[in-house]
Enzyme design. Structure first.
Site, short mmCIF file in Angstrom:
data_model
loop_
_atom_site.label_atom_id
_atom_site.label_comp_id
_atom_site.label_asym_id
_atom_site.label_seq_id
_atom_site.Cartn_x
_atom_site.Cartn_y
_atom_site.Cartn_z
N CYS A 191 14.09 6.54 -8.26
CA CYS A 191 12.65 6.07 -8.16
C CYS A 191 12.29 6.61 -6.62
O CYS A 191 12.69 7.65 -6.17
CB CYS A 191 12.86 4.48 -8.32
SG CYS A 191 13.78 3.48 -7.21
N CYS B 135 0.85 -1.11 -0.24
CA CYS B 135 -0.05 0.09 0.02
C CYS B 135 0.91 1.30 -0.18
O CYS B 135 0.58 2.44 -0.50
CB CYS B 135 -0.84 -0.07 1.19
SG CYS B 135 -2.18 -1.29 1.02
#
Length: 468
Positions: free
Chosen positions: A421, A219
């Site tokens: 990233c 999540c």
């Protein structure tokens, strides 16, 4: 009587028929009256719930709503397992916690909430993560297990132990705008039993192979809508109540014929953009127990055992690909640069072009980025890399994958590419993929990973950066 302890609940297996003849107290009659008058319930079913013991593994987005309805229904003993603490980012979906309890262990926070909802059950706190070493001890003393965790490796572990200890399992998962739920090993059936079936499957029967490691998004990485995961948690509670009220958690007696709960994978999806409907449900019928299943199938030399699990056999992290793939330090030293070095050696230079490729999803990128960075989502890059691998040669459009800033005129040197990233993992694989695709021009163009990603950027360069 209320009870709260941080140790494992090491009782004997409790999946036995218990007395359902005692009278209900006045408070129990008042508290549970609305559910007892539902057809199929009644006093006897309520007493089964009061006598039952349920273990909820995970006190997050699934575990919180599941626990609320489990407690509200009057399950007699409720154990909760989780080793994390409450964070502010949890609260939009983990409805058993509160702002005032940020920093507290999730298990203790959730039990505090449950006691305010219903003080009658016995609550048992296990403030630790479930592992191959403690899983059997944690699970052994309960009638029914709810897997409310968020990663495949733990789901396989929980299912394996439930098979070995003959426990029914309600497993769910949710990420972004979708979720799934399935009931496994119900009624609980001994390992290796196939004659006289069909018998209910385990998690390995339904999902022989885990998803690729780069598709296992948490999540925190992919995001989650609170109502979506909440719906899956509520569904888990509903399945648990049905199983316990109907005595489906008790293994069939010798010679007793009992059909298993039909193994059905319920899939839920919700769209934030579609105007054709708010959500969809799909029910997929799953096959029964498989003869060749490593966990619950017929015995062999490689048969799953409790002793093997504790020894690290199987290795769940490796099985799910979490022990493979790019990790910190996989690239060569010259292929990596820290955020601080990038600022000092690249950004501050007045001359020389370069490009920063940010491989986060566009939603992460929209909150902030390195100055001049171009968004190239990791999934899009992997798709192009797979296309190239299938064709065996440079495919049309690969060069177009890069932004105009990376393209140079004839006679000019190729500008270096710096890849970043979120946490420094995807970017390492991205560097390798770009080189595999030939975009380093045989080593003439530098392609470098910014180590640690935007998390390290916040720590080393800009503390105000909104790292999500």
């Amino acid at each position: 009587m209320n009870n709260e302890t941080n140790s494992s609940h090491n009782g004997s297996s409790s999946s036995v028929q218990r007395d359902t003849s005692r009278p209900l107290t006045e408070e129990e009659l008042d508290r549970y009256s609305r559910q007892m008058i539902v057809p199929g319930m009644g006093k006897e079913a309520q007493l089964r719930l009061l006598n039952a013991k349920v273990l909820i593994i995970g006190a997050g987005g699934l575990g919180c709503p599941a626990a609320q309805y489990i407690a509200g229904a009057g399950i007699g003993t409720i154990g909760v397992v989780d080793g994390d603490v409450v964070e502010r980012s949890n609260l939009h979906r983990q409805v058993g916690h509160s702002t005032s309890r940020i920093g507290q262990p999730k298990v203790l926070s959730l039990i505090t909430h449950l006691k305010e909802l219903n003080p009658l059950p016995t609550y048992i706190a296990h403030t630790e993560h479930i592992t191959p070493l403690n899983a059997a001890d944690l699970i052994s003393g309960y009638d029914l297990i709810l897997d409310c965790t968020d990663n495949p490796a733990t789901r396989y572990l929980i299912s394996d132990i439930c098979v070995l200890l003959c426990k029914p399992l309600v497993s769910a998962a949710s990420v972004q705008t979708s979720g799934q739920i399935i009931v496994l090993n119900c009624p609980p059936t001994p390992q290796g039993l196939l004659e006289g079936g069909p018998y209910p499957p385990c998690y390995r029967c339904c999902f022989k192979k885990p998803p690729p490691a780069n598709a296992q998004l948490s999540c925190g990485e992919a995001g989650i809508l609170g109502p979506v995961v909440g719906l899956m948690g509520v569904a888990q509670a509903g399945e648990a109540i049905k199983i316990l009220a109907s005595n489906l958690h008790i293994p069939p007696a010798e010679g007793e014929e009992r059909r298993p709960v039909e193994p059905t994978l319920l899939l839920y999806s919700y769209s934030l953009t579609s105007l054709m409907g708010p959500f969809t449900f799909r029910a997929l019928k799953m096959a029964p127990r498989k003869k060749s299943c490593f966990a619950c199938g017929e015995g062999s030399q490689e048969r799953l055992t409790l002793e093997g699990v504790k020894r690290g056999e199987p290795n769940y992290e490796f099985f799910c690909g979490l022990g493979a793939g790019p990790k910190q330090g996989v690239l060569k030293e010259e292929e990596r640069i820290s955020p601080r070095e990038f600022v000092e050696k690249v950004q501050t230079q007045k001359e020389g072009k370069y490009v920063v490729l940010d491989t986060r999803e566009k939603e992460h990128f929209s909150f902030g980025s390195i100055e001049g960075a171009v968004n190239l989502p990791f999934g899009k890059l992997l798709s192009k890399a797979a296309q190239l691998k299938r064709s065996g040669e440079m495919t049309p459009g690969v060069e177009d994958l890069l932004p105009p800033e990376t393209k140079v005129k004839d006679g000019e040197e190729d500008v270096p590419i710096y890849v970043v990233c979120r946490r420094g993992l995807d970017s390492q694989e991205a560097v390798e993929k770009l080189k595999e695709m030939g975009l380093d021009k045989g080593g003439k163009r530098k392609i470098v990973d910014i180590a640690g990603g935007m998390k390290a950027w916040k720590e080393q360069v800009d503390p105000s950066f909104p790292y999500l």
